[in-house]
Design a protein around this motif. Structure first.
Motif, mmCIF file in Angstrom:
data_model
loop_
_atom_site.group_PDB
_atom_site.id
_atom_site.type_symbol
_atom_site.label_atom_id
_atom_site.label_comp_id
_atom_site.label_asym_id
_atom_site.label_seq_id
_atom_site.Cartn_x
_atom_site.Cartn_y
_atom_site.Cartn_z
ATOM 1 N N ARG A 97 0.842 -1.212 0.000
ATOM 2 C CA ARG A 97 0.000 0.000 0.000
ATOM 3 C C ARG A 97 0.873 1.256 0.000
ATOM 4 O O ARG A 97 0.614 2.199 -0.742
ATOM 5 C CB ARG A 97 -0.911 -0.024 1.239
ATOM 6 N N GLN A 98 1.929 1.294 0.825
ATOM 7 C CA GLN A 98 2.825 2.444 0.862
ATOM 8 C C GLN A 98 3.525 2.642 -0.480
ATOM 9 O O GLN A 98 3.670 3.766 -0.959
ATOM 10 C CB GLN A 98 3.864 2.275 1.976
ATOM 11 N N ASP A 104 1.874 6.578 -6.940
ATOM 12 C CA ASP A 104 0.803 7.469 -7.394
ATOM 13 C C ASP A 104 1.220 8.937 -7.285
ATOM 14 O O ASP A 104 0.990 9.726 -8.207
ATOM 15 C CB ASP A 104 -0.480 7.234 -6.595
ATOM 16 N N VAL A 105 1.837 9.312 -6.171
ATOM 17 C CA VAL A 105 2.294 10.690 -5.979
ATOM 18 C C VAL A 105 3.365 11.036 -7.012
ATOM 19 O O VAL A 105 3.325 12.086 -7.660
ATOM 20 C CB VAL A 105 2.823 10.905 -4.538
ATOM 21 N N TYR A 106 4.316 10.136 -7.183
ATOM 22 C CA TYR A 106 5.394 10.353 -8.146
ATOM 23 C C TYR A 106 4.841 10.548 -9.560
ATOM 24 O O TYR A 106 5.228 11.482 -10.270
ATOM 25 C CB TYR A 106 6.362 9.169 -8.092
ATOM 26 N N SER A 108 1.854 11.524 -10.378
ATOM 27 C CA SER A 108 1.085 12.778 -10.464
ATOM 28 C C SER A 108 2.022 13.966 -10.654
ATOM 29 O O SER A 108 1.721 14.882 -11.421
ATOM 30 C CB SER A 108 0.197 12.973 -9.236
ATOM 31 N N PHE A 109 3.181 13.953 -9.998
ATOM 32 C CA PHE A 109 4.172 15.017 -10.205
ATOM 33 C C PHE A 109 4.689 15.012 -11.640
ATOM 34 O O PHE A 109 4.844 16.056 -12.269
ATOM 35 C CB PHE A 109 5.359 14.872 -9.245
ATOM 36 N N ARG A 110 4.946 13.820 -12.163
ATOM 37 C CA ARG A 110 5.446 13.720 -13.541
ATOM 38 C C ARG A 110 4.404 14.245 -14.532
ATOM 39 O O ARG A 110 4.741 14.968 -15.466
ATOM 40 C CB ARG A 110 5.816 12.272 -13.862
ATOM 41 N N ARG A 111 3.136 13.868 -14.326
ATOM 42 C CA ARG A 111 2.075 14.350 -15.217
ATOM 43 C C ARG A 111 1.948 15.869 -15.128
ATOM 44 O O ARG A 111 1.802 16.544 -16.137
ATOM 45 C CB ARG A 111 0.738 13.697 -14.861
ATOM 46 N N GLU A 112 1.986 16.392 -13.913
ATOM 47 C CA GLU A 112 1.874 17.831 -13.694
ATOM 48 C C GLU A 112 3.001 18.576 -14.417
ATOM 49 O O GLU A 112 2.771 19.597 -15.072
ATOM 50 C CB GLU A 112 1.928 18.121 -12.190
ATOM 51 N N ASN A 113 4.220 18.071 -14.302
ATOM 52 C CA ASN A 113 5.359 18.716 -14.971
ATOM 53 C C ASN A 113 5.245 18.614 -16.485
ATOM 54 O O ASN A 113 5.607 19.537 -17.204
ATOM 55 C CB ASN A 113 6.676 18.108 -14.496
ATOM 56 N N HIS A 114 4.736 17.493 -16.974
ATOM 57 C CA HIS A 114 4.565 17.315 -18.413
ATOM 58 C C HIS A 114 3.552 18.328 -18.957
ATOM 59 O O HIS A 114 3.768 18.930 -20.002
ATOM 60 C CB HIS A 114 4.113 15.881 -18.715
#
Length: 134
Positions: A97-98, A104-106, A108-114
């Motif tokens: 789970r961790q 998921d967080v990682y 989301s950061f990659r998508r945001e930067n893209h």
């Protein structure tokens, strides 16, 4: 039908490579994984295609992630994230789970930067005039 045989052969070869690099005999791995020696031999030779449950037992015996075997067997798609994702998945001190939350967080950061890069105005290139208000 040919594709299934190729997958069985590929996963068998991958298991054999992992076993050899871990310096574990076929007999030792069969004992660690809780499968018969002949069955494991058939898997390595590509004669049998193991189930996800058997792959999990083999992964445990090899001390590698079951996910790595699932990808090789075509059960899962190749995970995204490159070396960072691989490192998260390989960490034995995190729960599943961790690991998933971190991945998921990682991602989301990659998508945001893209998205930010795609919407950013490209810089002026040499020879282009820039307009400025003086």
């Amino acid at each position: 039908m040919e594709k299934v045989a190729d997958i069985a052969s590929d996963i068998g070869e991958y298991i054999r490579q992992q076993r050899n690099s871990a310096k574990i005999s076929l007999r030792q791995l069969s004992k660690l994984a809780g499968v018969s020696n002949p069955y494991l031999s058939q898997i390595e030779r590509g004669v049998r295609k193991p189930s996800a449950e058997i792959l999990q037992q083999i992964a445990k015996g090899l001390r590698i992630s079951a996910e790595a075997l699932y990808v090789q067997a075509g059960i899962l798609d190749l995970p995204k994230g490159g070396p960072v994702g691989d490192a998260i998945r390989a960490d034995t001190e995190l729960t599943e789970r961790q690991k998933q939350v971190l991945l998921d967080v990682y991602e989301s950061f990659r998508r945001e930067n893209h998205v930010a890069e795609a919407t950013a105005k490209p810089p002026a290139t040499a020879g282009e005039e820039t307009t400025s208000k003086e």
